[in-house]
Write a protein that holds these residues in place. Structure first.
Motif, short mmCIF file in Angstrom:
data_model
loop_
_atom_site.label_atom_id
_atom_site.label_comp_id
_atom_site.label_asym_id
_atom_site.label_seq_id
_atom_site.Cartn_x
_atom_site.Cartn_y
_atom_site.Cartn_z
N MET A 1 88.23 55.48 22.65
CA MET A 1 87.78 55.89 23.96
C MET A 1 86.72 56.96 23.79
O MET A 1 86.79 57.77 22.89
N ALA A 2 85.79 56.96 24.71
CA ALA A 2 84.72 57.96 24.63
C ALA A 2 84.50 58.55 26.00
O ALA A 2 84.24 57.86 26.96
N SER A 3 84.63 59.86 26.09
CA SER A 3 84.47 60.48 27.40
C SER A 3 83.06 60.98 27.63
O SER A 3 82.64 61.15 28.75
N GLY A 4 82.31 61.27 26.55
CA GLY A 4 80.96 61.77 26.71
C GLY A 4 80.89 63.26 26.99
O GLY A 4 79.82 63.84 26.96
N ALA A 5 82.02 63.90 27.28
CA ALA A 5 82.02 65.33 27.57
C ALA A 5 81.94 66.11 26.26
O ALA A 5 82.55 65.72 25.27
N PRO A 6 81.21 67.22 26.25
CA PRO A 6 81.16 68.03 25.03
C PRO A 6 82.53 68.64 24.75
O PRO A 6 83.29 68.92 25.67
N VAL A 7 82.84 68.82 23.48
CA VAL A 7 84.11 69.42 23.11
C VAL A 7 83.89 70.92 22.96
O VAL A 7 83.03 71.36 22.21
N VAL A 8 84.66 71.69 23.72
CA VAL A 8 84.54 73.14 23.71
C VAL A 8 85.92 73.72 23.41
O VAL A 8 86.92 73.28 23.97
N CYS A 9 85.96 74.70 22.53
CA CYS A 9 87.22 75.37 22.22
C CYS A 9 87.67 76.14 23.47
O CYS A 9 86.93 76.97 23.99
N PRO A 10 88.90 75.87 23.95
CA PRO A 10 89.38 76.58 25.14
C PRO A 10 89.73 78.05 24.84
O PRO A 10 89.90 78.84 25.76
N LEU A 11 89.78 78.41 23.58
CA LEU A 11 90.14 79.78 23.20
C LEU A 11 88.93 80.70 23.11
O LEU A 11 88.97 81.83 23.57
N CYS A 12 87.85 80.21 22.49
CA CYS A 12 86.68 81.07 22.30
C CYS A 12 85.43 80.56 23.00
O CYS A 12 84.43 81.26 23.07
N GLY A 13 85.48 79.33 23.51
CA GLY A 13 84.32 78.76 24.20
C GLY A 13 83.27 78.18 23.27
O GLY A 13 82.24 77.72 23.73
N GLY A 14 83.54 78.18 21.99
CA GLY A 14 82.58 77.62 21.04
C GLY A 14 82.51 76.11 21.11
O GLY A 14 83.50 75.44 21.38
N ARG A 15 81.31 75.59 20.88
CA ARG A 15 81.13 74.13 20.86
C ARG A 15 81.64 73.57 19.54
O ARG A 15 81.41 74.14 18.49
N ALA A 35 96.82 66.16 20.03
CA ALA A 35 97.95 65.29 20.35
C ALA A 35 97.77 64.62 21.71
O ALA A 35 98.07 63.43 21.87
N VAL A 36 97.27 65.35 22.68
CA VAL A 36 97.05 64.79 24.01
C VAL A 36 95.96 63.71 23.95
O VAL A 36 96.10 62.64 24.55
N GLN A 37 94.89 63.97 23.22
CA GLN A 37 93.83 62.97 23.07
C GLN A 37 94.35 61.74 22.34
O GLN A 37 94.01 60.61 22.69
N ASP A 38 95.18 61.96 21.33
CA ASP A 38 95.78 60.83 20.62
C ASP A 38 96.61 59.97 21.56
O ASP A 38 96.60 58.74 21.46
N LEU A 39 97.34 60.62 22.47
CA LEU A 39 98.14 59.87 23.45
C LEU A 39 97.23 59.04 24.36
O LEU A 39 97.51 57.87 24.62
N ALA A 40 96.14 59.63 24.82
CA ALA A 40 95.19 58.88 25.67
C ALA A 40 94.63 57.68 24.89
O ALA A 40 94.54 56.58 25.44
N ASP A 41 94.27 57.90 23.64
CA ASP A 41 93.74 56.81 22.81
C ASP A 41 94.79 55.71 22.62
O ASP A 41 94.48 54.52 22.69
N LEU A 67 93.69 57.35 31.77
CA LEU A 67 92.73 58.01 32.66
C LEU A 67 93.30 59.27 33.29
O LEU A 67 92.53 60.14 33.72
N ALA A 68 94.61 59.41 33.34
CA ALA A 68 95.20 60.66 33.82
C ALA A 68 94.87 61.79 32.86
O ALA A 68 94.74 62.95 33.26
N ILE A 69 94.70 61.46 31.59
CA ILE A 69 94.38 62.45 30.56
C ILE A 69 92.88 62.64 30.45
O ILE A 69 92.38 63.77 30.35
N THR A 70 92.14 61.54 30.46
CA THR A 70 90.67 61.60 30.30
C THR A 70 90.01 60.83 31.45
O THR A 70 89.57 59.69 31.26
#
Length: 99
Positions: A1-15, A35-41, A67-70
């Motif tokens: 699956m591909a969401s196209g959204a950039p991956v950002v660290c929720p802790l520091c905001g780094g890409r 783990a959540v992304q693995d479940l969506a996949d 789709l509830a996850i992504t």
């Protein structure tokens, strides 16, 4: 699956280059996100298998979970459109065979 959204660290905001278990910038633990992304996949792959076997209702349920996850996953959204089409066709066919 591909969401196209950039991956950002929720802790520091780094890409991030991708979803990884530890943020390379802050070393924060991102394993729960992985783990959540693995479940969506996993649910998306279940939907693909069900659709190939023409089990449209099962495919729709698995896609709803993915789709509830992504929710912005374009691949899952496209497959869901096809599955819904086939569900409508199967429903019409069942109604016509009863008349």
């Amino acid at each position: 699956m591909a969401s196209g959204a950039p991956v950002v660290c929720p802790l520091c905001g780094g890409r991030l280059a991708g979803l990884v278990a530890r943020c390379p910038a802050c070393r924060g633990d991102l394993s729960a996100l992985v783990a959540v992304q693995d479940l969506a996949d996993h649910r998306f792959n279940e939907a693909v298998r069900a659709a190939r076997e023409r089990r449209w209702d099962e495919a729709a349920v698995a896609l709803a979970a993915a789709l509830a996850i992504t929710p912005d996953d374009t691949e899952a959204l496209g497959l869901l459109r096809k599955v819904r089409y086939h569900q409508r066709q199967a429903s019409r066919h069942r109604r016509q065979s009863f008349t």
